[in-house]
Design an enzyme around this catalytic site. Structure first.
Site, PDB file in Angstrom:
ATOM      1  N   SER A  45       0.800  -1.229   0.000  1.00  9.83           N
ATOM      2  CA  SER A  45       0.000   0.000   0.000  1.00  9.83           C
ATOM      3  C   SER A  45       0.828   1.272   0.000  1.00  9.83           C
ATOM      4  O   SER A  45       0.748   2.095   0.925  1.00  9.83           O
ATOM      5  CB  SER A  45      -0.931  -0.025   1.202  1.00  9.83           C
ATOM      6  N   ARG A  73       7.247   6.170  -4.674  1.00  9.15           N
ATOM      7  CA  ARG A  73       7.786   6.851  -3.499  1.00  9.15           C
ATOM      8  C   ARG A  73       7.172   6.217  -2.263  1.00  9.15           C
ATOM      9  O   ARG A  73       6.242   5.423  -2.354  1.00  9.15           O
ATOM     10  CB  ARG A  73       7.492   8.352  -3.550  1.00  9.15           C
ATOM     11  N   ASP A 131      -3.920  -1.833  -1.091  1.00  2.74           N
ATOM     12  CA  ASP A 131      -4.929  -2.284  -0.112  1.00  2.74           C
ATOM     13  C   ASP A 131      -6.343  -1.839  -0.479  1.00  2.74           C
ATOM     14  O   ASP A 131      -7.318  -2.543  -0.204  1.00  2.74           O
ATOM     15  CB  ASP A 131      -4.575  -1.865   1.329  1.00  2.74           C
TER      16      ASP A 131
HETATM   17 MG    MG Z   1      -3.699  -1.887   6.133  1.00  4.56          MG
END
Ligand code: MG
Ligand code: ADP
Length: 463
Positions: free
Chosen positions: A147, A162, A200
């Site tokens: 994520s 990044r 995610d």
């Molecule tokens: Mg999480």
């Protein structure tokens, strides 16, 4: 006393600067919609990256077999083993292990981070029961939930653009995240193939869709914040690849990096940003998500201590320490219903070493919690309204409104009741009575892990 007059003046000014009247939220929502268009039009066209996910089909329910998932995206990471039952079989079995990421690995080298993760994965695999083992010659398959912003090049490859949320690992930027994990798995002797790389939000969308067919948007409010939704490929000018059969593509918005002149930024937000690992980036995230809410509160309290001296003549030293006041503690204070605000008193004492606080002081703290949380929750609601506008689901249709389920996940959403309630009420208020009932929030508990396993299944090399 003049002390209290000064404290109240600071509070009122902060409250005013944090103001989010409906008219302002509508401007924020409109700005979100505009940036979504710009980010879809061309690469780098907006602060919103609107990343192509290569997910053009969400789970159908037919997925079958044992799959793994690995969820890395904040303070903790999890490994899961999921057995999918195929048509109408649902999730037959799931188990997981969780570990926290040692802080030094969050700012170290790529190899050190991925070695640590692969070692945890190796432990988990070593405990695999015989009935979950793959038939001879068949490799285990993994859905990797990662994520952070990734420029994907296929469903199972992509380069790290990044870091966010307190991670900063320079030598990993520009590397293929699946390649890094695969190399580490080899070093640690884990026999597994990454068949899906997902954000995610995308995992939550997939996991949500599996249980609820009307899921079209997913929002994460945890350490950071982000959103994903289902877009028509025709509406993605920057996509030059083949048009998938579904005609759709899941877009990972990376909305944490949204920024607009309509956002009610205060001096405290500017200072927080300047002193962060990623100054200038993730402004929306820094106003709305779990990593930062407690830190904003700390900064305001410090100002009150310095300028109004309400904690005594000396500024409590602990209050000067960045990130000591965590959002779960802020949430506990905000939810304190005891008549003497005992929880607030205890937190101030235990965390900031400020003892013997008066009820008046405790009330001030609760009021500040409310200002910070309300602003964050209302801005998150405005962000969702922006997505609904982009999808054309913000106005009533003939034949009644289309139902839209928003799959929600993340520790902030899950545990901070005041925040969550405020967010949900604000969106309904902004949509108006007629549409309010067509929007349903669904807490997709650990949807991202299950979703990654589902996407590993639907992208299996053995299909
Ligand atoms: Mg999480
Ligand atoms: P991540 O975002 O790191 O993947 P989670 O979704 O579990 O992980 O979210 C964790 C975050 O949620 C924490 O960093 C914290 O900011 C927030 N959080 C956890 N518990 C609470 C709580 N009780 N009240 C408010 N915020 C919480």
């Amino acid at each position: 006393s003049s002390k209290w007059a000064r404290a109240m003046a600071i509070l009122r000014e902060f409250e005013e600067k944090c103001g989010t009247p409906d008219a302002k939220l509508k401007q924020v929502a409109d700005a979100m919609t505009v940036e979504m268009h710009a980010g879809l039009a061309s690469e780098g066209g907006s602060k919103l990256k609107m990343l192509i996910t290569y997910v053009d089909n969400l789970p159908t329910g037919d997925e079958a077999g044992v799959f793994y998932a690995l969820d890395l995206g904040g303070t903790n990471f999890r490994v899961l083993r999921v057995q999918l039952g195929g048509k109408d079989g649902g999730i037959v079995h799931q188990e997981f292990a969780e570990a926290s990421i040692p802080p030094n690995l969050m700012v170290g080298t790529s190899e050190a981070l991925f070695d640590y993760i692969a070692a945890e994965l190796a432990k988990f695999v070593a405990e695999e029961e015989e009935k979950f083992q793959q038939p001879p010659g068949k490799q285990r398959e993994l859905g990797f939930t990662f994520s952070f912003p990734v420029m994907q090049t296929s469903i199972n490859s992509g380069t790290i653009m990044r870091w966010t949320k307190g991670f900063s690992i320079d030598d990993a930027v520009g590397q293929d995240v699946v390649g890094e994990l695969t190399k580490a798995m080899k070093r640690k002797g884990v026999d597994m193939r990454v068949s899906a790389l997902v954000n995610d939000t995308v995992g939550t969308l997939a996991g949500g869709k599996y249980t609820h067919n009307d899921v079209a948007v997913a929002v994460i409010l945890g350490t950071g914040t982000n959103a994903a939704y289902v877009e028509r490929v025709q509406a993605i000018p920057k996509w030059h690849g083949p048009v998938p059969k579904s005609g759709e593509m899941v877009i990972n918005m990376e909305w944490g990096n949204f920024r607009s002149s309509h956002l009610p930024l205060t001096q405290y937000d500017h200072a927080l940003d300047t002193n962060s690992l990623n100054p200038g980036d993730q402004i929306f995230e820094k106003m709305t998500s779990g990593m930062y809410l407690g830190e904003i509160l700390r900064r305001v309290l410090l100002r009150v201590a310095e300028d109004a001296g309400i904690f005594g003549d000396e500024v409590p030293p602990k209050l000067k320490s960045p990130f000591v006041l965590r959002t779960p503690d802020m949430s506990a204070m905000h939810h304190d219903i005891s008549s003497d605000l005992r929880v607030v008193g205890d937190k101030l004492k235990d965390i900031l070493e400020i003892s013997n606080t008066s009820l008046k002081t405790r009330r001030l703290v609760v009021e500040l919690c409310n200002i910070v949380a309300t602003r964050g929750a209302r801005l998150a609601a405005a962000g969702i309204l922006g997505i609904l506008k982009k999808m054309g689901r913000d106005t009533p249709r003939q034949g009644g409104p289309e139902k839209t389920v928003v799959a929600m996940d993340g520790g902030l959403y899950e545990h901070y009741t005041e925040y969550r309630t405020c967010l949900e009420n604000t969106l309904k208020e902004l949509l108006g009575d007629e549409l309010a009932t067509s929007i349903v929030f669904e807490h997709s508990n650990d949807g991202s892990g299950i979703g990654a396993a589902l996407l590993a299944a639907s992208n299996s090399m053995y299909l």
